[in-house]
Design a protein around this motif. Structure first.
Motif, short mmCIF file in Angstrom:
data_model
loop_
_atom_site.label_atom_id
_atom_site.label_comp_id
_atom_site.label_asym_id
_atom_site.label_seq_id
_atom_site.Cartn_x
_atom_site.Cartn_y
_atom_site.Cartn_z
N LEU A 1 0.84 -1.20 0.00
CA LEU A 1 0.00 0.00 0.00
C LEU A 1 0.88 1.26 0.00
O LEU A 1 0.60 2.22 -0.73
CB LEU A 1 -0.92 -0.01 1.22
N ALA A 2 1.91 1.26 0.81
CA ALA A 2 2.83 2.40 0.85
C ALA A 2 3.54 2.59 -0.48
O ALA A 2 3.77 3.73 -0.92
CB ALA A 2 3.84 2.20 1.98
N ARG A 3 3.87 1.51 -1.12
CA ARG A 3 4.58 1.58 -2.42
C ARG A 3 3.65 2.06 -3.53
O ARG A 3 4.03 2.89 -4.37
CB ARG A 3 5.14 0.20 -2.75
N GLU A 4 2.42 1.56 -3.56
CA GLU A 4 1.51 1.86 -4.66
C GLU A 4 0.78 3.19 -4.49
O GLU A 4 0.38 3.82 -5.47
CB GLU A 4 0.48 0.73 -4.79
N SER A 5 0.60 3.64 -3.25
CA SER A 5 -0.08 4.90 -2.98
C SER A 5 0.64 5.61 -1.84
O SER A 5 0.16 5.67 -0.71
CB SER A 5 -1.55 4.66 -2.61
N PRO A 6 1.83 6.15 -2.13
CA PRO A 6 2.67 6.64 -1.04
C PRO A 6 2.05 7.75 -0.21
O PRO A 6 2.22 7.79 1.02
CB PRO A 6 3.94 7.12 -1.75
N GLY A 7 1.33 8.69 -0.83
CA GLY A 7 0.78 9.80 -0.07
C GLY A 7 -0.17 9.36 1.02
O GLY A 7 -0.14 9.88 2.14
N LEU A 8 -1.03 8.42 0.71
CA LEU A 8 -1.96 7.88 1.69
C LEU A 8 -1.35 6.70 2.44
O LEU A 8 -1.51 6.55 3.65
CB LEU A 8 -3.25 7.43 1.01
N GLY A 9 -0.65 5.83 1.68
CA GLY A 9 -0.21 4.55 2.23
C GLY A 9 0.97 4.62 3.16
O GLY A 9 1.05 3.84 4.11
N GLU A 10 1.91 5.53 2.92
CA GLU A 10 3.10 5.56 3.76
C GLU A 10 2.79 5.89 5.22
O GLU A 10 3.25 5.19 6.13
CB GLU A 10 4.14 6.53 3.19
N PRO A 11 2.01 6.94 5.52
CA PRO A 11 1.70 7.17 6.93
C PRO A 11 0.86 6.05 7.54
O PRO A 11 1.03 5.70 8.71
CB PRO A 11 0.95 8.51 6.93
N LEU A 12 -0.04 5.47 6.75
CA LEU A 12 -0.85 4.36 7.27
C LEU A 12 0.02 3.15 7.59
O LEU A 12 -0.17 2.49 8.61
CB LEU A 12 -1.94 3.98 6.28
N ALA A 13 0.98 2.85 6.72
CA ALA A 13 1.87 1.72 6.97
C ALA A 13 2.72 1.95 8.21
O ALA A 13 2.96 1.02 9.00
CB ALA A 13 2.76 1.49 5.75
N ALA A 14 3.14 3.20 8.42
CA ALA A 14 3.93 3.51 9.62
C ALA A 14 3.08 3.36 10.87
O ALA A 14 3.53 2.79 11.88
CB ALA A 14 4.49 4.92 9.51
N MET A 15 1.85 3.86 10.83
CA MET A 15 0.94 3.70 11.96
C MET A 15 0.66 2.23 12.23
O MET A 15 0.56 1.79 13.39
CB MET A 15 -0.38 4.41 11.69
N ALA A 16 0.50 1.45 11.16
CA ALA A 16 0.11 0.05 11.29
C ALA A 16 1.17 -0.78 12.00
O ALA A 16 0.85 -1.82 12.59
CB ALA A 16 -0.18 -0.54 9.91
N GLU A 17 2.43 -0.35 11.98
CA GLU A 17 3.47 -1.10 12.69
C GLU A 17 3.17 -1.11 14.19
O GLU A 17 3.30 -2.14 14.86
CB GLU A 17 4.84 -0.49 12.40
N PHE A 18 2.78 0.04 14.73
CA PHE A 18 2.41 0.12 16.15
C PHE A 18 1.16 -0.71 16.42
O PHE A 18 1.11 -1.50 17.37
CB PHE A 18 2.16 1.59 16.51
N TYR A 19 0.16 -0.55 15.57
CA TYR A 19 -1.12 -1.24 15.70
C TYR A 19 -0.92 -2.75 15.67
O TYR A 19 -1.50 -3.49 16.47
CB TYR A 19 -1.99 -0.78 14.55
N ALA A 20 -0.05 -3.21 14.74
CA ALA A 20 0.17 -4.65 14.57
C ALA A 20 0.90 -5.24 15.77
O ALA A 20 0.70 -6.41 16.09
CB ALA A 20 0.97 -4.91 13.30
N ARG A 21 1.73 -4.45 16.45
CA ARG A 21 2.40 -4.96 17.65
C ARG A 21 1.38 -5.33 18.71
O ARG A 21 1.53 -6.34 19.42
CB ARG A 21 3.41 -3.94 18.18
N PHE A 22 0.33 -4.52 18.83
CA PHE A 22 -0.73 -4.85 19.78
C PHE A 22 -1.42 -6.15 19.38
O PHE A 22 -1.64 -7.04 20.22
CB PHE A 22 -1.75 -3.72 19.86
N TYR A 23 -1.78 -6.29 18.12
CA TYR A 23 -2.48 -7.50 17.67
C TYR A 23 -1.62 -8.75 17.84
O TYR A 23 -2.11 -9.82 18.21
CB TYR A 23 -2.92 -7.34 16.21
N ARG A 24 -0.32 -8.59 17.58
CA ARG A 24 0.57 -9.73 17.73
C ARG A 24 0.70 -10.14 19.19
O ARG A 24 0.61 -11.33 19.53
CB ARG A 24 1.93 -9.40 17.13
N SER A 25 0.88 -9.16 20.08
CA SER A 25 1.13 -9.49 21.48
C SER A 25 -0.13 -9.90 22.23
O SER A 25 -0.05 -10.72 23.15
CB SER A 25 1.78 -8.28 22.18
N HIS A 26 -1.29 -9.35 21.86
CA HIS A 26 -2.51 -9.61 22.62
C HIS A 26 -3.44 -10.64 21.96
O HIS A 26 -4.27 -11.24 22.64
CB HIS A 26 -3.30 -8.31 22.83
#
Length: 322
Positions: free
Chosen positions: A206-231
């Motif tokens: 998503l970050a590669r194909e739509s950088p303006g929208l996708g790059e910040p979302l991908a960065a946010m998702a790293e934090f979000y995914a840590r919660f899903y992985r741990s919990h």
């Protein structure tokens, strides 16, 4: 046909995913974001809504909503899940714009008077603003085109308690009132959101194909995914709030069930969603006089994921997503 949308939101990482989709989709006319507590506090949600709209070049209005639940003390925001700033600690520059002069409820009232029968109200946080809307202007049910609510868990367990989903748990009294109202409502509970996972590979694409929208979302998702992985042991994150919009744009991705809905407002099961399938009867008095609403009870993950990527990529190709 373009859908006139007011998105009631508590941004929030999955809220940001939904806001990006609303901005990118050619069939959505995003009129406004109305804000509410939940993932963050209401004033923080307003700040985040303004920041995202400016960052992504949208001139939609932002109207601030209720600061607390209708009938109980507020819970602590979900900073553990979304980060202290709601964006997984990713910096989005603050907006220089101001919130709208009207509060969220009055904004919705005025908008539905201006566009009677045209506005879809998509609520992806606690539905306190909607409950107050019903109090302040009961006739709004005749002017609204549809209400789509992301909240609850019908056939699945909850995500903040074994019984309750976060949005309904944060204001169960409001949820019960909204689900009992006589307006055209579609519920997007955990039943339809949990089957979909944005994996790290998907977010990188998503970050590669739509950088303006996708790059910040991908960065946010790293934090979000840590919660899903741990919990939860999930290898990615769940884009819950996008479902309220996808119902309008790709309805074929969802399986529906019709029935009456109620929410438990006290005790250890507070926030639990109760469901009585259409055409059936029971001795549970909580369903008396309640309308049947549509419930999204399952999702085709591949269709959903393909649609989200396509919308975001086409936005980038059009020259507004880079």
């Amino acid at each position: 046909m373009r859908h006139k949308i007011i998105l009631d939101t508590d941004p929030g990482i999955d809220d940001a995913m939904a806001i990006a989709y609303a901005i990118a989709h050619p069939e959505i006319e995003l009129l406004a974001l109305t804000t509410i507590f939940g993932n963050v506090r209401t004033h923080e949600a307003t700040r985040n809504a303004l920041a995202l709209l400016d960052h992504w070049g949208s001139d939609a209005d932002v109207a601030e909503g209720e600061p607390a639940p209708v009938a109980m003390p507020g819970n602590e925001p979900s900073y553990l899940v979304h980060g202290r700033n709601g964006f997984g600690e990713i910096d989005i520059p603050a907006s220089r714009r101001s919130k709208h002069a009207l509060d969220a409820v009055d904004y919705i009232i005025e908008a539905t008077r201006k566009f009677p029968g045209e506005i879809v109200l998509c609520a992806v946080g606690p539905v306190t603003n909607l409950a107050r809307l019903l109090e302040r202007d009961p006739d709004v049910v005749t002017r609204i085109k549809a209400v789509v609510v992301m909240g609850g868990a019908v056939h699945r367990k909850g995500n903040v308690t074994p019984m309750a989903e976060a949005n309904f748990w944060n204001d169960p009294h409001a949820a019960d009132r909204v689900l009992g109202a006589q307006w055209p409502l579609v519920l997007a509970p955990l039943d339809c959101t949990m089957p979909v996972v944005f994996t790290p590979d998907y977010m990188q694409a998503l970050a590669r194909e739509s950088p303006g929208l996708g790059e910040p979302l991908a960065a946010m998702a790293e934090f979000y995914a840590r919660f899903y992985r741990s919990h939860m042991g999930i290898g990615g994150c769940v884009p819950h709030d996008v479902m309220a919009l996808s119902w309008l744009t790709v309805p074929g991705a969802f399986r529906l069930q019709k029935g009456a809905l109620a929410v438990i407002t006290n005790g250890p099961a507070i926030g639990q969603t109760l469901f009585q399938p259409g055409g059936t009867q029971s001795r549970a008095r909580c369903f008396d006089g309640r309308p049947d609403h549509m419930v999204m009870v399952d999702t085709d993950p591949e269709m959903f994921l393909a649609d989200y990527m396509m919308v975001m990529t086409r936005h980038a190709v059009a020259g507004t997503g880079n």
